[in-house]
Design a protein around this motif. Structure first.
Motif, short mmCIF file in Angstrom:
data_model
loop_
_atom_site.label_atom_id
_atom_site.label_comp_id
_atom_site.label_asym_id
_atom_site.label_seq_id
_atom_site.Cartn_x
_atom_site.Cartn_y
_atom_site.Cartn_z
N ALA A 73 0.79 -1.10 -0.04
CA ALA A 73 -0.10 -0.05 0.02
C ALA A 73 1.10 1.30 -0.01
CB ALA A 73 -0.94 0.12 1.23
N GLY A 74 1.91 1.29 0.71
CA GLY A 74 2.92 2.37 0.65
C GLY A 74 3.54 2.63 -0.38
N CYS A 75 3.83 1.35 -1.00
CA CYS A 75 4.65 1.51 -2.36
C CYS A 75 3.63 2.24 -3.66
CB CYS A 75 5.01 0.28 -2.73
SG CYS A 75 6.02 -0.06 -4.46
N TRP A 76 2.38 1.52 -3.52
CA TRP A 76 1.44 2.18 -4.38
C TRP A 76 1.01 3.51 -4.16
CZ3 TRP A 76 -0.34 0.56 -8.67
CH2 TRP A 76 -1.39 1.05 -9.29
N GLN A 77 1.17 4.11 -3.00
CA GLN A 77 0.90 5.56 -2.78
C GLN A 77 2.20 6.20 -3.38
OE1 GLN A 77 -1.36 7.43 -2.25
NE2 GLN A 77 -1.10 8.97 -0.39
N GLY A 78 3.60 5.89 -2.96
CA GLY A 78 4.81 6.26 -3.27
C GLY A 78 4.91 6.42 -5.02
N GLY A 79 4.27 5.79 -5.73
CA GLY A 79 4.30 5.99 -7.31
C GLY A 79 3.15 6.84 -7.56
N ARG A 80 2.29 7.55 -6.81
CA ARG A 80 1.16 8.11 -7.32
C ARG A 80 1.44 9.21 -8.09
NH1 ARG A 80 -2.13 11.14 -3.00
NH2 ARG A 80 -0.34 12.37 -2.89
N ARG A 82 4.17 9.75 -10.14
CA ARG A 82 4.57 9.30 -11.38
C ARG A 82 3.29 8.63 -12.35
NH1 ARG A 82 7.40 5.44 -9.46
NH2 ARG A 82 9.20 6.68 -9.27
N ARG A 83 2.49 8.13 -11.63
CA ARG A 83 1.52 7.57 -12.39
C ARG A 83 0.49 8.64 -12.92
NH1 ARG A 83 0.84 4.31 -8.00
NH2 ARG A 83 -0.94 5.39 -7.33
N THR A 86 2.82 14.21 -12.52
CA THR A 86 2.85 15.38 -11.91
C THR A 86 4.06 15.63 -10.92
OG1 THR A 86 1.49 14.57 -9.93
CG2 THR A 86 0.27 15.83 -11.71
N ASP A 87 5.02 14.53 -11.18
CA ASP A 87 6.21 14.59 -10.16
C ASP A 87 6.92 15.70 -10.63
OD1 ASP A 87 6.33 13.34 -12.77
OD2 ASP A 87 8.12 11.85 -12.11
N GLU A 88 7.09 16.00 -12.00
CA GLU A 88 8.02 17.26 -12.07
C GLU A 88 7.55 18.51 -11.77
OE1 GLU A 88 8.64 17.24 -16.35
OE2 GLU A 88 9.62 15.46 -16.33
N LEU A 89 6.05 18.54 -11.81
CA LEU A 89 5.30 19.92 -11.30
C LEU A 89 5.51 20.09 -9.80
CD1 LEU A 89 3.38 22.24 -11.64
CD2 LEU A 89 1.54 20.49 -11.33
N TRP A 90 5.46 18.86 -9.03
CA TRP A 90 5.77 19.02 -7.66
C TRP A 90 7.24 19.32 -7.19
CZ3 TRP A 90 2.48 19.24 -3.59
CH2 TRP A 90 1.52 18.82 -3.84
N ALA A 91 8.06 18.88 -8.19
CA ALA A 91 9.24 19.25 -7.95
C ALA A 91 9.82 20.76 -7.90
CB ALA A 91 10.33 18.40 -8.89
N THR A 154 8.39 2.35 4.56
CA THR A 154 9.69 1.76 3.66
C THR A 154 8.98 1.56 2.39
OG1 THR A 154 10.62 0.93 5.41
CG2 THR A 154 11.02 0.01 3.25
N GLY A 155 7.71 1.06 2.19
CA GLY A 155 7.14 0.74 0.80
C GLY A 155 6.88 1.92 0.03
N HIS A 156 6.64 3.24 0.75
CA HIS A 156 6.52 4.29 -0.08
C HIS A 156 7.68 4.91 -0.64
CE1 HIS A 156 4.31 8.16 -0.58
NE2 HIS A 156 5.53 8.66 -0.57
N VAL A 157 8.97 4.73 0.07
CA VAL A 157 10.20 5.17 -0.42
C VAL A 157 10.58 4.15 -1.60
CG1 VAL A 157 12.55 5.19 0.07
CG2 VAL A 157 11.23 5.79 1.67
N VAL A 158 10.28 2.90 -1.74
CA VAL A 158 10.33 2.11 -2.92
C VAL A 158 9.67 2.44 -4.03
CG1 VAL A 158 10.19 -0.23 -3.78
CG2 VAL A 158 11.13 -0.01 -1.44
N GLY A 159 8.29 2.82 -3.95
CA GLY A 159 7.42 3.13 -4.88
C GLY A 159 7.72 4.74 -5.46
N ARG A 160 8.43 5.47 -4.85
CA ARG A 160 8.99 6.49 -5.33
C ARG A 160 10.46 6.32 -6.08
NH1 ARG A 160 7.92 12.06 -3.53
NH2 ARG A 160 5.96 12.20 -2.45
N ALA A 161 11.09 5.44 -5.48
CA ALA A 161 12.67 5.10 -6.28
C ALA A 161 12.71 4.24 -7.45
CB ALA A 161 13.41 4.53 -5.32
N VAL A 162 11.25 3.29 -7.45
CA VAL A 162 11.34 2.26 -8.48
C VAL A 162 10.48 2.71 -9.41
CG1 VAL A 162 10.92 -0.35 -9.07
CG2 VAL A 162 12.07 0.47 -6.90
N PRO A 163 10.76 2.97 -10.70
CA PRO A 163 9.71 3.56 -11.63
C PRO A 163 9.13 2.46 -12.41
CG PRO A 163 11.95 3.79 -12.56
CD PRO A 163 12.01 3.04 -11.19
N THR A 164 8.12 1.72 -11.67
CA THR A 164 6.97 0.70 -12.55
C THR A 164 6.02 0.58 -11.73
OG1 THR A 164 7.10 -1.71 -13.17
CG2 THR A 164 8.32 -0.97 -11.20
#
Length: 443
Positions: A73-80, A82-83, A86-91, A154-164
């Protein structure tokens, strides 16, 4: 006269963390935990509902499923972002990366931890009406709750770091397999470091084990978040050092992390019968029905000598003056929700414990077999034994001949007068206690 009204102040914008908490993915992640854990507990309710130790062990071992689910669940939220692309906008916002990460990650972490805590409380309430002794075991709860939150972070960090998009299901599967291997293999080097490792039934953790486990799992999760998003990544060294210190303490202690439950060493006895009936103090409330199940046996043994002093239930091998009480545990077999499932079978097992089956293994003589069968049938004529007789009556010649011999021995024992039968049973139990096959009196 003209009335001048001051313009209303614009409503204050809600805090972004509140929006994430009540309307985002976090509530759904939180709802998945009690649903998954509830189904798991419901499927095995007969094995834990009625024992405080069994309940604590079941909800703890269920983390083998809920912890990978929280990480996914944290991983899915972490990749939100990117899906949504809007990641460049947030940056480009002024909010620092760590604040953006925590704003999205903390709601999921808190929801899954709170949901797990709520489910554990409900499981304890489900056990309370059927518990027969002991008290609720909540010592593992701090470590388990922090581990759930740490898994989501931890899953959230993985979701942000792994682009899939497959990161979340792959993380869940890897977590389940990895935790399963480490937890179930007793010789695994990292077993004591796994938050899903359960004590044996009747064991308790030492007082500091849950807190060390919380520092171990929480420290690793915080270190991962700081290393990924903090401006000064060197700050990750502090929680990492705390986690390594706690992990070292856990690893060096090993099996010393668990201790025997003091109440499991005590027994509660009914001494109004001979032999006396003793149950483990963890199930003291079952003593009346256990005594009632054995009452027909003890009534027929009145005045018989050479019997054990008591039926005992203290987890170890019975002493010289004791017979092993049939197992109340594991729950789900002899007892379900504080009730004996088959009192007749329970009484038969208690009778066989009186017959000295702890003697060295070896084939029984014909005299022993007939005497054992006659004693069991006299003390506890079970429906199972009657069904076996009916099958033998329809069997081959040898089976029918053996049945005739057994019935003749039963009839001879039942036809004795009270004094003669007491003397015969006294001689029988003396021979069985000494493992003396030749001393078993004939029928």
């Amino acid at each position: 006269m003209t009335l001048v009204t001051e313009p209303k102040a614009p409503p204050r914008a809600p805090h972004p963390l509140r929006a994430e908490w009540v309307r985002g993915f976090a509530p759904w992640a939180g709802a998945a935990i009690p649903l998954t854990l509830g189904v798991t507990l419901w499927a095995k309710a007969d094995q834990w509902q009625g024992g405080w130790s069994e309940t604590a062990g079941q909800v703890h071992s269920a983390m083998l499923i809920t912890l990978p689910l929280a990480a996914a669940a944290g991983c899915w939220q972490g990749g939100r972002e990117r899906r949504r692309r809007t990641d460049e906008l947030w940056a480009t916002t002024v909010r620092p990366p760590l604040a953006r990460l925590l704003t999205a990650a903390l709601p999921v972490a808190l929801w899954v931890a709170a949901s797990y805590l709520l489910t554990v409380v409900l499981a304890q309430l489900a056990t309370w009406p059927y518990a027969q002794g002991d008290h609720p075991h909540l010592a593992l709860l701090p470590g388990d709750t922090v581990a759930m939150a740490a898994g989501a972070l931890t899953g959230h960090v993985v979701g942000r770091a792994v682009p899939t998009r497959l990161a979340a299901p792959l993380l869940a599967m890897a977590g389940y397999v990895g935790l399963g291997i480490v937890t179930t293999v007793r010789s695994a080097p990292g077993r004591v470091l796994s938050p899903t490792t359960s004590p044996l039934t009747g064991e308790l953790p030492v007082w500091w084990q849950p807190w060390a486990m919380a520092v171990w799992t929480g420290g690793l999760a915080v270190a991962a978040a700081l290393a990924y998003a903090a401006r000064r990544r060197v700050t990750a060294l502090l929680p990492l050092a705390a986690a390594l210190a706690a992990g070292t303490l856990l690893a060096q202690t090993g099996d010393g992390l668990w201790r025997a439950n003091p109440i499991a060493r005590r027994q509660v006895c009914d001494t109004s019968t001979a032999p006396a009936v003793c149950v483990n103090a963890r199930y003291a409330g079952m003593l009346p029905q256990v005594s009632d199940a054995l009452s027909r046996v003890t009534d027929k043994l009145h005045g018989v000598r050479n019997l054990p002093v008591r039926w005992a239930d203290h987890g170890g091998a019975p002493r010289a003056d004791e017979a092993q009480l049939p197992g109340i545990t594991p729950l789900g077999w002899s007892a379900v929700r504080g009730r004996l499932t088959d009192p007749e079978q329970f009484a038969w097992e208690a009778v066989t414990a009186l017959e000295g089956y702890d003697c060295p293994e070896g084939p029984l003589t014909a005299r022993e077999r007939r005497a054992d069968d006659a004693v069991e049938y006299y003390l506890v004529p079970t429906s199972t034994r009657k069904a076996i007789d009916e099958d033998d009556a329809r069997g081959d010649t040898a089976q029918r001949a053996d049945l005739r011999e057994r019935r003749a021995a039963r009839a001879k024992l039942a036809g004795m007068d009270e004094r003669t039968r007491r003397e015969w049973l006294s001689a029988y139990f003396a021979a069985r206690a000494d493992c003396d096959a030749k001393g078993v009196p004939a029928l």
